[in-house]
Design an enzyme around this catalytic site. Structure first.
Site, PDB file in Angstrom:
ATOM      1  N   CYS A  71       1.220  -0.957   0.186  1.00  0.00           N
ATOM      2  CA  CYS A  71       0.086  -0.224   0.191  1.00  0.00           C
ATOM      3  C   CYS A  71       1.527   1.538   0.319  1.00  0.00           C
ATOM      4  CB  CYS A  71      -0.155   0.543   1.207  1.00  0.00           C
ATOM      5  SG  CYS A  71      -1.897  -0.778   1.513  1.00  0.00           S
ATOM      6  N   GLU A  73       0.678   3.643   1.702  1.00  0.00           N
ATOM      7  CA  GLU A  73       0.951   4.640   2.972  1.00  0.00           C
ATOM      8  C   GLU A  73       1.696   3.846   3.765  1.00  0.00           C
ATOM      9  OE1 GLU A  73      -2.308   3.600   1.748  1.00  0.00           O
ATOM     10  OE2 GLU A  73      -3.430   4.511   3.274  1.00  0.00           O
ATOM     11  N   CYS A 110      -5.651   0.229   5.126  1.00  0.00           N
ATOM     12  CA  CYS A 110      -6.105  -0.201   5.425  1.00  0.00           C
ATOM     13  C   CYS A 110      -5.811  -0.889   6.783  1.00  0.00           C
ATOM     14  CB  CYS A 110      -5.531  -1.406   4.425  1.00  0.00           C
ATOM     15  SG  CYS A 110      -3.596  -2.583   4.537  1.00  0.00           S
TER      16      CYS A 110
HETATM   17  N1  THU Z   1      -4.215   0.737  -1.492  1.00  0.00           N
HETATM   18  C1  THU Z   1      -3.573   1.387  -0.655  1.00  0.00           C
HETATM   19  O1  THU Z   1      -2.050   1.736  -0.822  1.00  0.00           O
HETATM   20  N2  THU Z   1      -3.670   2.095   0.402  1.00  0.00           N
HETATM   21  C2  THU Z   1      -4.719   1.856   0.744  1.00  0.00           C
HETATM   22  O2  THU Z   1      -5.265   2.783   1.745  1.00  0.00           O
HETATM   23  C3  THU Z   1      -6.325   0.894   0.169  1.00  0.00           C
HETATM   24  C4  THU Z   1      -5.350   0.024  -0.613  1.00  0.00           C
HETATM   25  C5  THU Z   1      -3.729  -0.385  -2.372  1.00  0.00           C
HETATM   26  C6  THU Z   1      -3.881  -1.408  -2.238  1.00  0.00           C
HETATM   27  C7  THU Z   1      -3.938  -2.083  -3.987  1.00  0.00           C
HETATM   28  O3  THU Z   1      -2.810  -1.816  -4.716  1.00  0.00           O
HETATM   29  C8  THU Z   1      -4.677  -1.759  -3.953  1.00  0.00           C
HETATM   30  O4  THU Z   1      -5.280   0.134  -3.358  1.00  0.00           O
HETATM   31  C9  THU Z   1      -6.541  -2.117  -4.194  1.00  0.00           C
HETATM   32  O5  THU Z   1      -6.131  -2.563  -2.939  1.00  0.00           O
END
Ligand code: THU
Length: 159
Positions: A71, A73, A110
């Site tokens: 992610c 973050e 998440c």
């Molecule tokens: N994702 C993030 O990078 N941050 C979040 O807060 C929610 C989800 C990304 C993970 C994945 O690459 C895509 O979003 C779909 O879940």
């Protein structure tokens, strides 16, 4: 009975943000285009304002082996810890661009990222303010990212 109260601000647009926070959100929205998200088509950009005035960006980085993806973050937190070791994070703005649908709703970290944000908060002994928004529309402002993970597991639990 015990109760945990969780508070956040909901703004209709960026006009009531400070100049610094509005700029950080703009940077997060722009950073979404640097995501590597060919599988989900969901681009996330996260930008940190550090105590020393530097800004650092992170975006989600996916992989053909899906669980390998990271992610935005956690990419950001790793970058800050590596590039500016010991410098606290004041604020993080996070935005998302859904290439398959709408991007008008705030994106929220998440569970894994909440745990990572908590670790960083404890490590720096300073709350991290979060600014959450899509590419447009409502903005959520949370004064302390740690509030997203009540009853959390921390190093204290291993003492
Ligand atoms: N994702 C993030 O990078 N941050 C979040 O807060 C929610 C989800 C990304 C993970 C994945 O690459 C895509 O979003 C779909 O879940």
């Amino acid at each position: 009975m015990k109760e945990i109260v969780f508070q956040y601000q909901m703004l209709e647009n960026a006009s009531s943000l400070s100049t610094e926070d509005a700029h950080l959100l703009l940077m997060a929205r722009e950073a979404t285009s640097k995501a590597y998200a060919p599988y989900s088509q969901f681009q996330v950009g996260a930008v940190a304002m550090l105590n020393n005035g530097e800004t650092i960006e992170g975006t989600n980085q996916e992989n053909a082996s899906y669980p390998v993806g990271i992610c935005a973050e956690r990419v950001l937190l790793s970058a800050v810890s590596s590039l500016y070791s010991g410098v606290a994070i004041k604020t993080i703005a996070i935005s998302c661009h859904n290439l398959k649908g709408e991007s008008k709703n705030p994106v929220s970290p998440c569970g894994l990222c909440r745990q990572s944000l908590l670790e960083q908060t404890l490590r720096q002994a300073q709350p991290i303010k979060l600014i959450l928004s899509g590419m447009e529309g409502a903005i959520y402002v949370l004064e302390d990212a740690a509030s997203l993970l009540p009853l959390s597991f921390t190093a204290n639990d291993m003492k």
